[in-house]
Design a protein around this motif. Structure first.
Motif, mmCIF file in Angstrom:
data_model
loop_
_atom_site.group_PDB
_atom_site.id
_atom_site.type_symbol
_atom_site.label_atom_id
_atom_site.label_comp_id
_atom_site.label_asym_id
_atom_site.label_seq_id
_atom_site.Cartn_x
_atom_site.Cartn_y
_atom_site.Cartn_z
ATOM 1 N N TRP A 168 -4.250 -2.700 9.566
ATOM 2 C CA TRP A 168 -3.380 -2.195 8.666
ATOM 3 C C TRP A 168 -4.088 -0.518 8.662
ATOM 4 N N TRP A 169 -5.279 -0.207 8.611
ATOM 5 C CA TRP A 169 -5.804 0.852 8.893
ATOM 6 C C TRP A 169 -5.205 2.033 9.905
ATOM 7 N N ILE A 170 -5.241 1.235 11.396
ATOM 8 C CA ILE A 170 -4.431 1.910 12.357
ATOM 9 C C ILE A 170 -3.009 2.157 12.120
ATOM 10 N N LEU A 171 -2.447 0.994 11.744
ATOM 11 C CA LEU A 171 -0.730 1.060 11.497
ATOM 12 C C LEU A 171 -0.440 2.020 10.313
ATOM 13 N N SER A 172 -1.420 2.167 9.519
ATOM 14 C CA SER A 172 -1.061 3.140 8.077
ATOM 15 C C SER A 172 -1.267 4.520 8.461
ATOM 16 N N ARG A 173 -2.123 4.671 9.689
ATOM 17 C CA ARG A 173 -2.048 6.151 10.235
ATOM 18 C C ARG A 173 -1.027 6.611 10.983
ATOM 19 N N GLY A 174 -0.028 5.623 11.461
ATOM 20 C CA GLY A 174 1.051 5.993 12.144
ATOM 21 C C GLY A 174 1.210 5.850 13.490
ATOM 22 N N PRO A 175 2.428 6.116 14.162
ATOM 23 C CA PRO A 175 2.423 5.530 15.663
ATOM 24 C C PRO A 175 1.363 6.383 16.664
ATOM 25 N N VAL A 176 1.025 7.680 16.279
ATOM 26 C CA VAL A 176 0.180 8.554 17.121
ATOM 27 C C VAL A 176 -0.957 7.801 17.210
ATOM 28 N N THR A 177 -1.701 7.160 16.170
ATOM 29 C CA THR A 177 -2.944 6.563 16.159
ATOM 30 C C THR A 177 -2.960 5.421 17.042
ATOM 31 N N ILE A 178 -1.906 4.649 16.893
ATOM 32 C CA ILE A 178 -1.811 3.426 17.536
ATOM 33 C C ILE A 178 -1.614 3.754 19.257
ATOM 34 N N GLY A 179 -0.883 4.773 19.634
ATOM 35 C CA GLY A 179 -0.706 5.386 20.902
ATOM 36 C C GLY A 179 -2.081 5.437 21.366
ATOM 37 N N ARG A 180 -3.008 6.343 20.478
ATOM 38 C CA ARG A 180 -4.166 6.897 21.007
ATOM 39 C C ARG A 180 -5.135 5.602 21.293
ATOM 40 N N ILE A 318 2.969 -4.198 17.392
ATOM 41 C CA ILE A 318 4.020 -4.959 17.241
ATOM 42 C C ILE A 318 4.610 -5.043 15.698
ATOM 43 N N VAL A 319 3.696 -4.763 14.819
ATOM 44 C CA VAL A 319 3.900 -4.846 13.438
ATOM 45 C C VAL A 319 4.702 -3.394 13.023
ATOM 46 N N TYR A 320 4.413 -2.435 13.874
ATOM 47 C CA TYR A 320 5.133 -0.969 13.559
ATOM 48 C C TYR A 320 6.498 -0.912 13.343
ATOM 49 N N SER A 321 7.103 -1.439 14.385
ATOM 50 C CA SER A 321 8.562 -1.271 14.569
ATOM 51 C C SER A 321 9.193 -2.405 13.516
ATOM 52 N N THR A 322 8.504 -3.349 13.184
ATOM 53 C CA THR A 322 8.711 -4.466 12.112
ATOM 54 C C THR A 322 8.857 -3.724 10.643
ATOM 55 N N VAL A 323 7.943 -3.038 10.504
ATOM 56 C CA VAL A 323 7.545 -2.361 9.172
ATOM 57 C C VAL A 323 8.791 -1.361 9.109
ATOM 58 N N LEU A 324 8.821 -0.646 9.994
ATOM 59 C CA LEU A 324 9.931 0.028 10.002
ATOM 60 C C LEU A 324 11.385 -0.134 9.599
ATOM 61 N N ALA A 325 11.451 -1.341 10.366
ATOM 62 C CA ALA A 325 12.827 -2.258 10.158
ATOM 63 C C ALA A 325 12.949 -2.846 8.673
ATOM 64 N N ILE A 326 11.628 -3.107 8.144
ATOM 65 C CA ILE A 326 11.900 -3.756 6.891
ATOM 66 C C ILE A 326 12.392 -2.283 5.856
ATOM 67 N N ARG A 327 11.635 -1.188 6.126
ATOM 68 C CA ARG A 327 11.959 -0.010 5.245
ATOM 69 C C ARG A 327 13.385 0.202 5.356
ATOM 70 N N GLN A 328 13.921 0.266 6.408
ATOM 71 C CA GLN A 328 15.282 0.612 6.846
ATOM 72 C C GLN A 328 16.237 -0.603 6.127
ATOM 73 N N ALA A 329 16.073 -1.733 6.317
ATOM 74 C CA ALA A 329 16.874 -3.026 6.094
ATOM 75 C C ALA A 329 16.947 -3.106 4.405
ATOM 76 N N SER A 330 15.986 -2.758 3.863
ATOM 77 C CA SER A 330 15.758 -2.599 2.230
ATOM 78 C C SER A 330 16.815 -1.762 1.644
ATOM 79 N N GLY A 331 17.374 -0.572 2.193
ATOM 80 C CA GLY A 331 18.266 0.106 1.772
ATOM 81 C C GLY A 331 17.424 1.003 0.637
ATOM 82 N N ASN A 332 17.763 1.318 -0.739
ATOM 83 C CA ASN A 332 16.991 2.007 -1.458
ATOM 84 C C ASN A 332 15.582 1.280 -2.194
ATOM 85 N N LEU A 333 15.543 0.222 -1.951
ATOM 86 C CA LEU A 333 14.708 -0.636 -2.633
ATOM 87 C C LEU A 333 13.218 -0.338 -2.083
ATOM 88 N N LEU A 334 13.050 -0.105 -0.802
ATOM 89 C CA LEU A 334 11.457 0.091 -0.503
ATOM 90 C C LEU A 334 11.422 1.551 0.340
#
Lengths: 494, 57
Positions: A168-180, A318-334
């Protein structure tokens, strides 16, 4: 010191960056990967600990030669329609796969699939990786401190939860940290794979490997083989939630298609075959059990700690793209929920599953094949939509226009042809092969279940979409000429 | 619509315009050709057949 205005501008810019990297179509200058780069990315993704796990679990059913055949056939089938469904369109339009699903399932339909099929698939994989971390640390503890923690002990749960917290900590820092982190994790896993290969060559003869009996097979040999093929096909198709987000960064159709297929297939096969050989040699399907006998107390413990860390970063990836998808799929909700909180929400179920480490390991094959049933049917519908009905042409503008103004609004935001196709394909899969009861139809012995599920999904989609929408000129199936789509006025109205 | 939404809408519009004009015929935006598609499916079939051969050996 910065002024509030500067902060506001920076905040807007940051949001814009997140949005553009998340869902807006990428431009040519932003598509940075050639075929060689993308091959490297896919090899790094495929040589991960889950490949060892799949190799180990394949050894439960079949011996070495049958296992290699099952891995080749299963992965070739699963990856074939996964790549066609996700990589091709994402490359062409520079958009991740979830936005491109809107013509197939509608905005609301995509939300339904993301919050069910995709979310459960990714939660299952991430909880499994976390439990593997717990088991790896337990092995080190038992070896170094002569403790006696079992594979389902509380220590496994504790370190699985710790792994989830770090993910969660790595993911919450964003894709740059994951890539690092991935920059040194991927080569490290390659070294571990080579190390296992060298050990196996030095300590196991080819004859021993080829004559080793499967670890826990069923009575029917043909069923064992087909289950192994189906399991590997499920693994191949389970790349779907990740691949479109990556393929959008490639520069040409060929730079996307072949590296995705070849990179994943070859690297997966190498890591899985090594995993299977290790499992057959040591008589255990769990990769965390192999390392101490292979490397000894010091090197083995070091590899286990490395594998534990690799699992954490793999999970974040693997979770990064899924969380992005959740945000987009939820419309205004999330859309206004902070990224870190959204990531935390994702990990709630994996954290609960960490309290049942034995359950996740025992049900690993069931989970992979069951998620494969729905993903295969989805891929069939997507392929029928994109290649057959739309002839590879999608209106970019209509992907983003909200509500009824979009050509992809259908009825209430749902393309019922797509949803019907997924249900029909998955039902057909479960009719041919039920992974829970292990009941099979004779057809399963010749066709697998993934392939016919994808075919049924595609055919049902074609028929329903033609009858419900295309004939009535709904859903933009008769296509417009420009890549971007309709007039700018429509987006301004939105 | 707040400023962030407005910025994103503007950015989207800019990108769609570029894709529709400057990048319209760019090789990166080409559809997958029939030949490439056939070759891809053909290679997949050959790999499956190779797997069957491994089993039969």
């Amino acid at each position: 010191m910065t002024t509030p205005g500067a902060d506001g501008a920076r905040s807007d810019r940051a949001q814009l960056d997140t949005a553009s990297l998340g869902s807006l179509p990428l431009l040519k200058k932003e598509r940075i990967w050639n075929a060689s780069d993308f091959t490297g990315v896919n090899v790094a993704l495929a040589i991960a600990t889950w490949a060892f796990l799949v190799g180990g679990f394949t050894a439960l059913l079949v011996g070495f030669q049958q296992g290699i055949a099952a891995m080749i056939i299963g992965n070739a089938i699963g990856l074939c329609f996964m790549v066609l469904a996700s990589v091709v369109s994402s490359q062409r339009y520079g958009i991740e796969q979830y936005t491109l699903l809107r013509p197939v399932f509608g905005v609301v339909g995509v939300g339904v699939l993301v919050f069910t099929v995709i979310l459960i698939t990714e939660m299952g994989w991430s909880s499994l990786l976390a439990i593997m971390v717990g088991r790896a640390v337990t092995q080190v503890s038992n070896s170094a401190f002569s403790t006696d923690f079992g594979p389902e002990s509380l220590l496994v749960t504790f370190f699985a939860l710790l792994a989830i917290a770090v993910s969660w900590w790595i993911l919450s820092r964003g894709p740059v940290t994951i890539g690092r982190f991935n920059k040194f994790i991927a080569p490290g896993l390659l070294i571990v794979t080579l190390f296992l290969m060298v050990y196996l060559v030095l300590n196991t003869s080819v004859d021993t490997l080829f004559t080793a009996a499967p670890l826990a097979p069923f009575e029917d040999d043909q069923l064992n083989f087909m289950l192994a093929v189906e399991f590997n096909a499920g693994v191949g198709v389970s790349w779907y939630p990740v691949m479109g987000s990556l393929a959008r960064l490639t520069r040409s159709p060929r730079a996307a298609l072949w590296p995705a297929y070849g990179g994943l297939l070859i690297a997966t096969l190498i890591a899985q075959i090594v995993g299977m050989a290790a499992a057959l040699t040591l008589g255990d399907s769990d990769p965390t059990v192999w390392m101490l006998p292979f490397g000894g107390p010091v090197l083995g413990a070091f590899i286990l700690i490395f594998i534990a860390f690799a699992n954490v970063t793999s999970s974040s990836s693997i979770v990064y793209s899924t969380v992005l998808a959740i945000r987009q799929a939820s419309g205004n909700l999330l859309s206004r929920v902070r990224w870190a909180w959204l990531c935390a929400g994702f990990f709630v179920l994996p954290a609960l599953l960490a309290f049942f480490p034995g359950f996740m390991y025992d049900k690993f094959m069931v989970f992979v094949t069951l998620s494969g049933a729905f993903l295969s049917a989805m891929c069939g519908a997507i392929i029928a939509d994109y290649f057959v009905l739309r002839r590879q042409r999608v209106s970019l503008r209509d992907l983003y226009v909200p509500g009824r103004t979009s050509a992809y609004h259908f009825n209430g935001g749902v393309n019922w042809a797509g949803m019907g196709a997924v249900l029909a394909g998955a039902a057909f899969y479960l009719w041919i092969y039920n992974p829970i009861t292990l009941e099979t139809h004779p057809l399963f012995s010749y066709t697998t279940a993934s392939l016919p599920a994808a075919v049924v999904g595609g055919v049902v989609y074609f028929v329903l979409a033609t009858l419900l929408y295309k004939r009535r000129s709904i859903g933009d199936f008769g296509h417009r000429s420009t890549p971007a789509g309709a007039s700018p006025a429509r987006i301004e109205q939105a | 619509m707040d400023s962030a939404d407005a910025n994103i809408a503007t950015e989207l519009e800019t990108r769609l315009s570029i894709i529709d004009t400057i990048e319209r015929d760019d090789p990166s935006r080409r559809e997958l050709s029939g030949a490439d598609l056939s070759l891809f499916i053909g290679v997949s079939v050959v790999i499956v057949l190779f797997g069957i051969l491994v089993l039969a050996l």
